[in-house]
Write an enzyme that holds these catalytic residues in place. Sequence first.
Site, PDB file in Angstrom:
ATOM      1  N   LEU A 108       0.885  -1.158   0.000  1.00 35.36           N
ATOM      2  CA  LEU A 108       0.000   0.000   0.000  1.00 35.36           C
ATOM      3  C   LEU A 108       0.927   1.213   0.000  1.00 35.36           C
ATOM      4  CD1 LEU A 108      -2.727  -0.840   2.684  1.00 35.36           C
ATOM      5  CD2 LEU A 108      -3.146  -0.344   0.265  1.00 35.36           C
ATOM      6  N   ASP A 109       0.626   2.217  -0.817  1.00 34.63           N
ATOM      7  CA  ASP A 109       1.553   3.348  -0.860  1.00 34.63           C
ATOM      8  C   ASP A 109       1.537   4.116   0.454  1.00 34.63           C
ATOM      9  OD1 ASP A 109      -0.358   5.493  -0.917  1.00 34.63           O
ATOM     10  OD2 ASP A 109      -0.695   5.106  -3.037  1.00 34.63           O
ATOM     11  N   ILE A 110       2.486   4.993   0.623  1.00 33.51           N
ATOM     12  CA  ILE A 110       2.689   5.664   1.912  1.00 33.51           C
ATOM     13  C   ILE A 110       1.494   6.522   2.302  1.00 33.51           C
ATOM     14  CG2 ILE A 110       3.853   7.671   0.889  1.00 33.51           C
ATOM     15  CD1 ILE A 110       5.741   7.622   3.352  1.00 33.51           C
ATOM     16  N   SER A 112      -1.656   5.738   1.696  1.00 32.45           N
ATOM     17  CA  SER A 112      -2.831   4.882   1.872  1.00 32.45           C
ATOM     18  C   SER A 112      -2.718   4.098   3.168  1.00 32.45           C
ATOM     19  CB  SER A 112      -2.973   3.913   0.694  1.00 32.45           C
ATOM     20  OG  SER A 112      -3.092   4.620  -0.524  1.00 32.45           O
ATOM     21  N   ARG A 193      -0.708   1.817  -8.217  1.00 35.95           N
ATOM     22  CA  ARG A 193      -1.491   2.989  -7.822  1.00 35.95           C
ATOM     23  C   ARG A 193      -2.754   3.126  -8.676  1.00 35.95           C
ATOM     24  NH1 ARG A 193       1.155   6.629  -4.538  1.00 35.95           N
ATOM     25  NH2 ARG A 193      -0.026   8.383  -5.402  1.00 35.95           N
TER      26      ARG A 193
END
Length: 269
Positions: A108-110, A112, A193
């Site tokens: 999960l990106d930073i 999220s 993403r």
Amino acid sequence: MSARLQKILSQWGIASRRRAEELILAGRVRVNGEVAKLGQTAEPTTDRIEVDGTLIAVQSRPTPVYLLLNKPVGVVSTCYDPQGRPTVIDLLPSQLRECEGIHPVGRLDIDSSGALLLTNDGDLTFRLTHPRHSFSKTYAVWVQGRPTAAVLAAWRNGIDLEGQFTLPARVEVLKQQTDRTLLEIILTEGRNRQIRRVATQLEYPVLYLHRTRIGDISIDGSSQRGRLRQQSLASGCYRHLQPAELHSLQCAGDRLPTAEPLVGKATNL
């Protein structure tokens, strides 16, 4: 029994299958003193396998660990960050941080938050992150504005991202305010993403993205099928998967093709 090197390294908790491939391609793995090649097989009980000059002890295979974490915003989904930012591994107690080979399954990106699996079972990681999987993931997403019915229909049917259409997705409106809309989005693919890129392209950019469920495993304790029930996870907290939850992941992985993967990047959503 002989097996491919990347499979051996993942089974013994040295690295995920994809990371093992990268180590082999970088020349950091040796078999019986010779630099290994991608696709090479070895017999773990008789061959001398080294990673960065360290002999792997196949007799001391680590106990498999399977965790569900509620990742907070601001934490990166990696084992180590060269910029010194907090990682998901930092959220674990010392006895788990020291567990050999533990790593996040996908990313999960930073910016999220939400459900993220961690394990030292490289085989399971490989199967669940294979690009041809159909394992669902559910998200609660606040977007700017109030998407029209036509926009929602386009999102559900698939959007052209850099020449390739996304797979059909479930997109439902949960709540609307004057300037924002809360959507529930269920994906069966994991392009980089993806939700943020689609939302931006449709001109309803993401304000907040939270993954609530991976397959039938939920951070709020509920079960999609009404069978599993666990305590809700607060942000930054984790729990061990229950046998039924692990079985659901393994069954999903069993439906995947067995061909060896190409080296690729983990997915951010």
